[in-house]
Design an enzyme around this catalytic site. Structure first.
Site, PDB file in Angstrom:
ATOM      1  N   ASN A 217     -78.326 -69.275  16.436  1.00 30.27           N
ATOM      2  CA  ASN A 217     -79.586 -68.794  15.880  1.00 30.27           C
ATOM      3  C   ASN A 217     -80.557 -68.394  16.992  1.00 30.27           C
ATOM      4  O   ASN A 217     -80.201 -68.319  18.163  1.00 30.27           O
ATOM      5  CB  ASN A 217     -80.197 -69.850  14.957  1.00 30.27           C
ATOM      6  CG  ASN A 217     -80.515 -71.147  15.696  1.00 30.27           C
ATOM      7  OD1 ASN A 217     -80.597 -71.180  16.922  1.00 30.27           O
ATOM      8  ND2 ASN A 217     -80.701 -72.215  14.940  1.00 30.27           N
ATOM      9  N   SER A 240     -75.597 -59.279  12.734  1.00 27.44           N
ATOM     10  CA  SER A 240     -74.377 -58.504  12.547  1.00 27.44           C
ATOM     11  C   SER A 240     -74.695 -57.112  12.017  1.00 27.44           C
ATOM     12  O   SER A 240     -75.673 -56.907  11.287  1.00 27.44           O
ATOM     13  CB  SER A 240     -73.446 -59.235  11.579  1.00 27.44           C
ATOM     14  OG  SER A 240     -72.200 -58.584  11.508  1.00 27.44           O
ATOM     15  N   GLN A 262     -70.841 -57.190   5.762  1.00 25.35           N
ATOM     16  CA  GLN A 262     -71.727 -57.562   6.865  1.00 25.35           C
ATOM     17  C   GLN A 262     -73.092 -58.009   6.365  1.00 25.35           C
ATOM     18  O   GLN A 262     -73.711 -58.911   6.931  1.00 25.35           O
ATOM     19  CB  GLN A 262     -71.876 -56.399   7.843  1.00 25.35           C
ATOM     20  CG  GLN A 262     -70.588 -56.043   8.549  1.00 25.35           C
ATOM     21  CD  GLN A 262     -69.920 -57.254   9.174  1.00 25.35           C
ATOM     22  OE1 GLN A 262     -70.442 -57.861  10.093  1.00 25.35           O
ATOM     23  NE2 GLN A 262     -68.747 -57.621   8.662  1.00 25.35           N
ATOM     24  N   HIS A 265     -73.813 -61.773   5.812  1.00 30.69           N
ATOM     25  CA  HIS A 265     -73.979 -62.728   6.905  1.00 30.69           C
ATOM     26  C   HIS A 265     -75.355 -63.379   6.853  1.00 30.69           C
ATOM     27  O   HIS A 265     -75.481 -64.600   6.891  1.00 30.69           O
ATOM     28  CB  HIS A 265     -73.785 -62.034   8.255  1.00 30.69           C
ATOM     29  CG  HIS A 265     -72.363 -61.986   8.692  1.00 30.69           C
ATOM     30  ND1 HIS A 265     -71.653 -63.111   9.025  1.00 30.69           N
ATOM     31  CD2 HIS A 265     -71.516 -60.942   8.867  1.00 30.69           C
ATOM     32  CE1 HIS A 265     -70.425 -62.766   9.374  1.00 30.69           C
ATOM     33  NE2 HIS A 265     -70.311 -61.471   9.280  1.00 30.69           N
ATOM     34  N   GLU A 330     -72.320 -52.332  16.277  1.00 31.13           N
ATOM     35  CA  GLU A 330     -71.369 -53.410  16.577  1.00 31.13           C
ATOM     36  C   GLU A 330     -70.010 -53.089  15.969  1.00 31.13           C
ATOM     37  O   GLU A 330     -68.981 -53.128  16.644  1.00 31.13           O
ATOM     38  CB  GLU A 330     -71.908 -54.719  16.016  1.00 31.13           C
ATOM     39  CG  GLU A 330     -70.975 -55.905  16.194  1.00 31.13           C
ATOM     40  CD  GLU A 330     -71.447 -57.141  15.444  1.00 31.13           C
ATOM     41  OE1 GLU A 330     -70.949 -58.237  15.767  1.00 31.13           O
ATOM     42  OE2 GLU A 330     -72.290 -57.014  14.534  1.00 31.13           O
ATOM     43  N   HIS A 331     -69.999 -52.785  14.671  1.00 31.59           N
ATOM     44  CA  HIS A 331     -68.772 -52.409  13.957  1.00 31.59           C
ATOM     45  C   HIS A 331     -68.926 -50.983  13.438  1.00 31.59           C
ATOM     46  O   HIS A 331     -69.934 -50.661  12.811  1.00 31.59           O
ATOM     47  CB  HIS A 331     -68.520 -53.322  12.752  1.00 31.59           C
ATOM     48  CG  HIS A 331     -68.488 -54.779  13.081  1.00 31.59           C
ATOM     49  ND1 HIS A 331     -69.553 -55.620  12.832  1.00 31.59           N
ATOM     50  CD2 HIS A 331     -67.514 -55.544  13.626  1.00 31.59           C
ATOM     51  CE1 HIS A 331     -69.236 -56.854  13.210  1.00 31.59           C
ATOM     52  NE2 HIS A 331     -68.014 -56.826  13.700  1.00 31.59           N
ATOM     53  N   ASP A 364     -62.538 -59.073  11.848  1.00 30.11           N
ATOM     54  CA  ASP A 364     -63.245 -60.354  11.886  1.00 30.11           C
ATOM     55  C   ASP A 364     -62.283 -61.524  12.041  1.00 30.11           C
ATOM     56  O   ASP A 364     -62.636 -62.546  12.626  1.00 30.11           O
ATOM     57  CB  ASP A 364     -64.048 -60.560  10.595  1.00 30.11           C
ATOM     58  CG  ASP A 364     -65.374 -59.828  10.608  1.00 30.11           C
ATOM     59  OD1 ASP A 364     -65.804 -59.411  11.701  1.00 30.11           O
ATOM     60  OD2 ASP A 364     -65.980 -59.679   9.527  1.00 30.11           O
ATOM     61  N   HIS A 423     -75.398 -57.580  63.153  1.00 27.23           N
ATOM     62  CA  HIS A 423     -74.280 -57.007  62.407  1.00 27.23           C
ATOM     63  C   HIS A 423     -73.462 -56.088  63.324  1.00 27.23           C
ATOM     64  O   HIS A 423     -72.233 -56.161  63.382  1.00 27.23           O
ATOM     65  CB  HIS A 423     -74.795 -56.178  61.218  1.00 27.23           C
ATOM     66  CG  HIS A 423     -75.211 -56.983  60.035  1.00 27.23           C
ATOM     67  ND1 HIS A 423     -76.222 -57.890  60.059  1.00 27.23           N
ATOM     68  CD2 HIS A 423     -74.728 -56.991  58.756  1.00 27.23           C
ATOM     69  CE1 HIS A 423     -76.379 -58.430  58.864  1.00 27.23           C
ATOM     70  NE2 HIS A 423     -75.466 -57.902  58.047  1.00 27.23           N
TER      71      HIS A 423
END
Length: 438
Positions: A217, A240, A262, A265, A330-331, A364, A423
């Site tokens: 969360n 989601s 979705q 969710h 996302e999807h 999923d 160096h």
């Protein structure tokens, strides 16, 4: 009536409207910043005592010690063995496919000779210990256990520590069964920001880890954001998302259910349909109205669709591709006649589901690729979780005398140009030694 936003690319303000729709308002996260800051500070300072205090406060779970909140391995095995056969077999099926896909992701060592006396290469090693956060809340997620733990195991991580909130002492048996199947080493019944803090800093009982993965969360997300640098994290996950592109030839009820998948969710999830056929958008909306009352989580779906959902009419599928690349979902479902061709032009998406029969839900659970994906338009620069997230790379450089001489001259020139004489001197010594040998 479901109040879902309708947009069209013919609107003069379309792109501004789409940006407003897809911008994730994390104002609620800002309100938890102070709480999370205090929890992290307390756990870092007090260790187990703070973990116990916050676990009792937030999860109503009182224990005399954090050791009492650790589940013995036998408990995990029993949970797996006591599952109904159908559930046990489904978990095993998913685990086999996730593992098979992950095996193909491993990054390998390599070496090559540059032809001038130097061997260059890469050494790949797994992380030593990983922390896995498994959320509670509106649903149980054994699939998240598999998707996070199995790639780590394939990468070679030897120690996986799982934390999972147990409000009132209650845990979902399938989550514990998945932990057993995935080879999780230790499980603690703690959640929230205090669990993230315990994994990041370590306590008297909870070991510190090298990386924390897994969704949670707003408190968990903020805690992960704040401990990054002390440990690695997978990502800061937002709600989601699904975006479906359809040419108007798929059964409208299939698409409505894909959007539901979705939206259910949580109320902040986002479901978007893009189509060049206004008539078809009407048919999908009618299917939504018809089917929604029969859904067990109808109130959540309704709130999600009303708050962040959209039906978008485009001029053609080329314009649909532009919408996809802007949203970077996302999807992404490509429910069209030639999904492979369209996929070639998609630059930004977490996971792409090709064709009318490839429902996002398959990804999923058991298709194989990981379901931990970039959200909130971060697919523009981020990728799905994979084995590579649990491996780290070390560069290898091995110079002979000749190789050091070959590289040393240009290195010294560049070093002096940067004003770094030591160096340059370090390189010069090797060049001089090589010259002396000859």
């Amino acid at each position: 009536m479901v109040d879902i936003t309708r947009l069209s690319t013919t609107q003069p303000d379309f792109w501004d409207a789409l940006r407003r729709l897809t911008d994730w308002d994390d104002a609620h996260e800002h309100r938890v910043e102070g709480v999370v800051r205090d929890i992290l500070k307390a756990v870092r300072r007090e260790g187990d005592a703070a973990v116990l205090r916050y676990t009792e406060k937030f999860d109503r779970l009182k224990a005399g010690s954090v050791a009492e909140l650790e589940l013995p391995v036998e408990h995990l095995r029993a949970a797996f063995e006591e599952l109904p056969a159908e559930q046990r077999e489904a978990l095993e099926f998913a685990a086999r496919r996730i593992t098979a896909y992950a095996e193909r992701q491993k990054i390998e060592d390599f070496r090559y000779d540059d032809g001038h006396g130097t061997v260059l290469g890469q050494k790949v090693t797994p992380l030593d210990r990983v922390g896995l956060y498994v959320p509670g809340g509106k649903a149980a997620y054994p699939s998240s256990v598999l998707m996070n733990a199995l790639p780590a195991k394939v990468a070679g991580v030897e120690d996986i520590v799982m934390v999972v909130p147990a409000p009132d002492g209650k845990l979902e048996p399938m989550v514990l069964a998945a932990a057993w199947l995935a080879g999780v080493n230790r499980v603690f019944m703690i959640g929230g920001a205090q669990a993230v803090a315990a994994l990041a800093y370590g306590t008297e009982t909870v070991p510190a880890v090298d990386k924390i993965v897994g969704p949670g969360n707003a408190f968990v997300a903020e805690a992960k954001r704040r401990v990054f640098g002390t440990v690695g994290i997978d990502m800061i996950a937002g709600p989601s998302e699904i975006l479906v592109v359809c040419d108007g030839q798929t059964d409208p009820e299939w698409i409505a259910m894909d959007l539901f998948s979705q939206a259910e969710h949580d109320e902040d999830a986002q479901a978007i349909l893009v189509c060049p056929e206004s008539r078809y958008l009407d048919e999908v909306q009618q299917a939504i109205e018809r089917m929604l009352p029969g859904m067990e989580r109808s109130d959540i779906i309704r709130a999600s669709l009303a708050g962040r959902g959209a039906l978008i009419c485009v001029r053609d599928l080329v314009e649909a591709e532009q919408v996809v690349n802007f949203v970077a979902p996302e999807h992404l479902e490509l429910s069209v006649a030639q999904p492979e061709r369209m996929a070639e032009r998609i630059r930004h998406a977490g996971a792409i589901f090709l064709g009318r029969h490839t429902a996002e839900v398959l990804g999923d659970y058991c298709a194989g690729p990981d379901h931990v994906l970039p959200t909130s338009r971060t697919a523009r620069f981020a990728s799905p979780l994979g084995v590579y997230d649990f491996q780290k790379r070390s560069s290898l450089i091995h110079c002979t005398s000749a190789g050091a001489a070959y590289l040393g001259g240009p290195a010294a020139v560049l070093a002096r140009a940067e004003g770094l004489d030591a160096h340059a001197g370090s390189a010069d010594y090797r060049v001089e030694a090589a010259d002396a040998e000859h």
